[in-house]
Motif scaffolding. Structure first.
Motif, PDB file in Angstrom:
ATOM      1  N   LEU A   1       0.828  -1.205   0.000  1.00 45.69           N
ATOM      2  CA  LEU A   1       0.000   0.000   0.000  1.00 45.69           C
ATOM      3  C   LEU A   1       0.863   1.257   0.000  1.00 45.69           C
ATOM      4  CD1 LEU A   1      -2.859   1.205   0.206  1.00 45.69           C
ATOM      5  CD2 LEU A   1      -2.616   1.096   2.699  1.00 45.69           C
ATOM      6  N   SER A   2       1.948   1.237   0.765  1.00 43.26           N
ATOM      7  CA  SER A   2       2.854   2.380   0.825  1.00 43.26           C
ATOM      8  C   SER A   2       3.469   2.655  -0.545  1.00 43.26           C
ATOM      9  CB  SER A   2       3.960   2.108   1.852  1.00 43.26           C
ATOM     10  OG  SER A   2       4.937   3.120   1.831  1.00 43.26           O
ATOM     11  N   ARG A   3       3.833   1.614  -1.259  1.00 43.18           N
ATOM     12  CA  ARG A   3       4.414   1.798  -2.586  1.00 43.18           C
ATOM     13  C   ARG A   3       3.392   2.325  -3.586  1.00 43.18           C
ATOM     14  NH1 ARG A   3       7.575  -1.573   0.102  1.00 43.18           N
ATOM     15  NH2 ARG A   3       9.685  -2.078  -0.634  1.00 43.18           N
ATOM     16  N   ALA A   4       2.148   1.857  -3.454  1.00 40.40           N
ATOM     17  CA  ALA A   4       1.107   2.268  -4.402  1.00 40.40           C
ATOM     18  C   ALA A   4       0.584   3.677  -4.133  1.00 40.40           C
ATOM     19  CB  ALA A   4      -0.049   1.275  -4.368  1.00 40.40           C
ATOM     20  N   THR A   5       0.884   4.238  -2.979  1.00 36.52           N
ATOM     21  CA  THR A   5       0.375   5.568  -2.645  1.00 36.52           C
ATOM     22  C   THR A   5       1.526   6.544  -2.404  1.00 36.52           C
ATOM     23  OG1 THR A   5       0.166   4.843  -0.329  1.00 36.52           O
ATOM     24  CG2 THR A   5      -1.798   4.712  -1.712  1.00 36.52           C
ATOM     25  N   THR A   6       2.216   6.387  -1.274  1.00 34.15           N
ATOM     26  CA  THR A   6       3.264   7.337  -0.884  1.00 34.15           C
ATOM     27  C   THR A   6       4.391   7.402  -1.904  1.00 34.15           C
ATOM     28  OG1 THR A   6       2.760   6.860   1.438  1.00 34.15           O
ATOM     29  CG2 THR A   6       4.838   7.987   0.964  1.00 34.15           C
TER      30      THR A   6
ATOM     31  N   GLU B   1       9.434   2.234   7.186  1.00 36.11           N
ATOM     32  CA  GLU B   1       8.696   2.314   8.445  1.00 36.11           C
ATOM     33  C   GLU B   1       7.267   2.811   8.216  1.00 36.11           C
ATOM     34  OE1 GLU B   1      11.031   4.662  11.114  1.00 36.11           O
ATOM     35  OE2 GLU B   1      12.545   3.110  11.386  1.00 36.11           O
ATOM     36  N   GLN B   2       7.070   3.661   7.228  1.00 36.14           N
ATOM     37  CA  GLN B   2       5.717   4.082   6.879  1.00 36.14           C
ATOM     38  C   GLN B   2       4.896   2.885   6.402  1.00 36.14           C
ATOM     39  OE1 GLN B   2       6.615   7.130   3.989  1.00 36.14           O
ATOM     40  NE2 GLN B   2       6.293   8.792   5.454  1.00 36.14           N
ATOM     41  N   GLY B   3       5.531   2.003   5.631  1.00 35.15           N
ATOM     42  CA  GLY B   3       4.845   0.799   5.176  1.00 35.15           C
ATOM     43  C   GLY B   3       4.489  -0.114   6.330  1.00 35.15           C
TER      44      GLY B   3
ATOM     45  N   LEU C   1      17.063  18.384  -4.193  1.00 34.18           N
ATOM     46  CA  LEU C   1      17.879  17.188  -3.990  1.00 34.18           C
ATOM     47  C   LEU C   1      17.195  16.210  -3.039  1.00 34.18           C
ATOM     48  CD1 LEU C   1      21.513  18.596  -3.769  1.00 34.18           C
ATOM     49  CD2 LEU C   1      20.489  17.264  -5.618  1.00 34.18           C
ATOM     50  N   ALA C   2      16.562  16.727  -1.988  1.00 32.67           N
ATOM     51  CA  ALA C   2      15.827  15.854  -1.077  1.00 32.67           C
ATOM     52  C   ALA C   2      14.689  15.158  -1.819  1.00 32.67           C
ATOM     53  CB  ALA C   2      15.282  16.662   0.093  1.00 32.67           C
ATOM     54  N   MET C   3      13.996  15.931  -2.652  1.00 34.52           N
ATOM     55  CA  MET C   3      12.906  15.373  -3.443  1.00 34.52           C
ATOM     56  C   MET C   3      13.432  14.313  -4.418  1.00 34.52           C
ATOM     57  SD  MET C   3      10.176  17.603  -5.629  1.00 34.52           S
ATOM     58  CE  MET C   3       9.821  18.630  -4.213  1.00 34.52           C
ATOM     59  N   ALA C   4      14.583  14.587  -5.009  1.00 32.33           N
ATOM     60  CA  ALA C   4      15.176  13.640  -5.947  1.00 32.33           C
ATOM     61  C   ALA C   4      15.562  12.347  -5.246  1.00 32.33           C
ATOM     62  CB  ALA C   4      16.395  14.260  -6.624  1.00 32.33           C
ATOM     63  N   GLN C   5      16.150  12.463  -4.057  1.00 36.74           N
ATOM     64  CA  GLN C   5      16.540  11.268  -3.312  1.00 36.74           C
ATOM     65  C   GLN C   5      15.319  10.443  -2.925  1.00 36.74           C
ATOM     66  OE1 GLN C   5      19.396   9.950  -2.895  1.00 36.74           O
ATOM     67  NE2 GLN C   5      20.535  11.609  -3.831  1.00 36.74           N
ATOM     68  N   GLU C   6      14.268  11.109  -2.471  1.00 32.65           N
ATOM     69  CA  GLU C   6      13.056  10.386  -2.114  1.00 32.65           C
ATOM     70  C   GLU C   6      12.461   9.711  -3.352  1.00 32.65           C
ATOM     71  OE1 GLU C   6      10.459  13.127  -0.228  1.00 32.65           O
ATOM     72  OE2 GLU C   6      11.642  13.247   1.614  1.00 32.65           O
ATOM     73  N   ALA C   7      12.481  10.411  -4.474  1.00 31.36           N
ATOM     74  CA  ALA C   7      11.934   9.841  -5.702  1.00 31.36           C
ATOM     75  C   ALA C   7      12.759   8.650  -6.167  1.00 31.36           C
ATOM     76  CB  ALA C   7      11.881  10.910  -6.798  1.00 31.36           C
TER      77      ALA C   7
END
Length: 605
Positions: A144-149, A218-220, A324-330
């Motif tokens: 679910l975490s992968r399909a949403t967050t 951990e969110q997952g 850069l933070a956004m890129a790393q998260e992506a």
């Protein structure tokens, strides 16, 4: 999706969250690059976005240059007439810049939301295609975490970070070139600020990727706990363990909070330095620029333009941390999603179709072991022949492999040895969709969806008529569905929690009967029914089973009596096959299995 919690791919014993850097899937630019196919249909939109962005940079540079001409020309010379045209030119350039920004964002949002929608659809379709062995290994909260967050993280980068990373680099390069041309000593000051930013960014990237992955895992896990608590709320309340489950959830939430704060602290340090560096550069430029004006090396207009252009670089530089933070998260999100896309299903569809199915089901020397335990076979050299229109009951002790046997018929799992055939065709050669139209299964633990009773019933056969639905309800003794507040159009709630266990089981049985399959598999489907209802259902099932091939997992003598023959499953293989009476008389192990059933004496009489 299941909610089991075995060790996931990428986990280590010392870090159950999968944050061991030696085991992490690669999270880099190539992870996002592998998703580039989703951007290809929007190349036109990307070109518009880039074109408007470049035009915006040109306009942003032009505004200070016009202001320079305004100060050094009419204002310095005391000429009033040219002031109005130049002022209007600045205003027009500002309006043009605002329009370009609006147009870029509109095109950008439309394209990126389409990308996210397509990607989400592909991910869901791939999850549906993956076998039960995959879903038994993965927590539903992680999926679910992968399909949403994670998809949202990729969408934010595609829609903001990727474009602005390019725009900001181009803007910094172009403005620095203009500054060097205007007054090279101060231009060098601006250029030299790039060195500490590059060094700092490299250090930030290495640390941020690990903590970002840990937060997402951990969110997952937290999502899994929330889902389990929602699904099992009746069990939790009945045992009075709400406090215990809440404590577990709070512990996981506090762990996520601690890891998230670690991520925030890391980002805060990075962004603080990025704010300090350009501001220090502005102070230096003001100091030396004032000296340059005093010595005549710069005009006042050039200094104002220089400062204005310099200030226009503050946002591109300071936003580098966010981007850069956004890129790393992506990139981390892309790696997590690719873990799913890169998982190939062991259940591969064949191409054959049986045009006139008779329902002749055969198990030929079948061996089976679950993929996670290949050295622990559940079924061994199992053979069983079920003729068209015949019903066979499978009886065995708990853990003997009855449910595994039924799961092989619709290919929820594949055999590891031997074969299962319908009408002489190996199941692995049949089209999966066609096979699952030939076979209908009603499980011991019925699954109902948060939709109307009618939609649940027609899940296996969307073209069923009202008369056929009514007939299936009568067979399953599920007439209670007609008495729901809005009849069959009543939403029965997630997991059918508003219904009793027997009601859920009867709806699931009606769904299987309505499918009119060539092979009907009943995995202890009548276990939750009372004796009176069970007798009514069995009487109706006899009529249904007369026209189809039936495989029934049974624990009671009354259910066994539905079958023409009985197969005794012991130690993963069929040891005896015969009628119910024959096995009762000749096989002590069979009689012991049913010894506690009060209907046994009736069956013998």
């Amino acid at each position: 999706m299941t909610t089991s919690t075995p060790q996931r791919p990428g986990q280590s014993e010392r870090d159950p969250l999968g944050a061991d850097p030696d085991r992490l899937p690669p999270a880099g630019v190539h992870s996002l690059w592998r998703l580039r196919s989703y951007l290809r249909p929007h190349r036109g939109a990307l070109a518009v976005m880039l074109g408007t962005a470049l035009a915006g940079i040109v306009v942003a540079i032009a505004i200070p240059l016009v202001i320079k001409a305004l100060i050094d020309g009419p204002i310095t010379d005391g000429e009033i007439d040219p002031v109005l045209p130049l002022g209007l030119a600045v205003l027009a350039l500002g309006v043009l810049e605002a329009f370009l920004t609006w147009w870029r964002r509109w095109v950008q949002s439309n394209a990126v939301l389409n990308v996210e929608t397509v990607m989400r659809g592909d991910l869901y379709a791939h999850l549906q295609a993956l076998p039960m062995s995959f879903h038994s290994r993965w927590q539903s909260g992680q999926l679910l975490s992968r399909a949403t967050t994670d998809l949202s993280s990729i969408r934010r980068f595609f829609g903001f970070g990727m474009l602005f990373l390019l725009i900001n680099i181009l803007q910094v390069t172009a403005v620095t070139g203009v500054l060097l041309t205007m007054y090279w000593p101060l231009g060098l000051v601006v250029a030299f600020t790039a060195a500490p930013i590059v060094w700092l960014s490299m250090r930030f990237e290495k640390e941020y990727v690990l903590v970002s992955r840990k937060v997402q895992d951990e969110q997952g896990d937290l999502a899994t706990r929330a889902e389990e608590a929602a699904v099992a709320i009746r069990v939790i309340k009945s045992f009075g363990r709400s406090g215990y489950i809440s404590e577990q959830y709070e512990t996981a939430a506090r762990q996520l909070h601690a890891t998230s704060m670690e991520k925030v602290r890391l980002s805060a340090r990075f962004w603080t330095f990025l704010e300090v560096i350009p501001n220090c550069a502005v102070v230096v430029v003001l100091l030396f620029g004032a000296i340059g004006v005093g010595r005549g090396a710069l005009t006042p207009g050039e200094l104002v333009a220089f400062i204005t252009l310099m200030l226009s670089l503050v946002w591109p530089v300071s936003s580098l941390g966010v981007i850069l933070a956004m890129a790393q998260e992506a990139m981390t999100s892309a790696a997590r999603i690719l873990e799913i896309f890169d998982t190939e299903s062991e259940i591969v569809s064949g191409s054959r179709v049986i045009t006139e199915p008779r329902g002749h089901l055969r198990f030929e020397h079948v061996d089976f072991a679950f993929p996670d335990a290949p050295d622990e076979p559940v079924l061994r050299d199992l053979s069983l022949d079920i003729r068209p229109g015949e019903t066979v009951a499978v009886v065995g002790a708990t853990g003997s492999g009855k449910t595994a046997l039924t799961a092989l018929v619709p290919r929820l799992y594949d055999v590891t040895g031997g074969s299962v055939t319908i009408d002489g065709v190996d199941l692995r050669d049949l089209e999966l969709v066609h096979l699952r139209q030939l076979v209908a299964t009603a499980f011991e633990d019925p699954t109902l969806f948060s939709m109307s009773a009618r939609e649940n019933l027609t899940l296996g056969r969307a073209d069923a008529t009202d008369a056929e639905i009514e007939e299936a309800l009568d067979v399953a003794q599920a007439g209670f569905a007609r008495d729901l507040p809005w009849g069959l159009d009543t939403r029965i709630g997630e997991q059918g929690m508003a219904l009793s266990g027997g009601q859920r089981q009867r709806l699931a049985l009606a769904r299987a009967v309505l499918a009119r399959p060539a092979v009907l598999v009943l995995d202890d489907t009548l276990s939750a029914l009372d004796v009176h209802t069970e007798a009514l259902v069995e009487e109706a099932l006899r009529r249904v089973l007369a026209d189809t091939t039936g495989l029934i997992v049974a624990h009671r003598a009354s259910t066994v009596l539905l079958a023409d023959r009985v197969a005794l499953l012991q130690g993963g293989t069929i040891t005896h096959v015969g009628t119910h009476r024959e096995l009762l008389v000749t096989v002590p192990a069979y009689r012991e299995l049913l010894a506690a059933d009060p209907s046994l004496e009736e069956a013998l009489s």
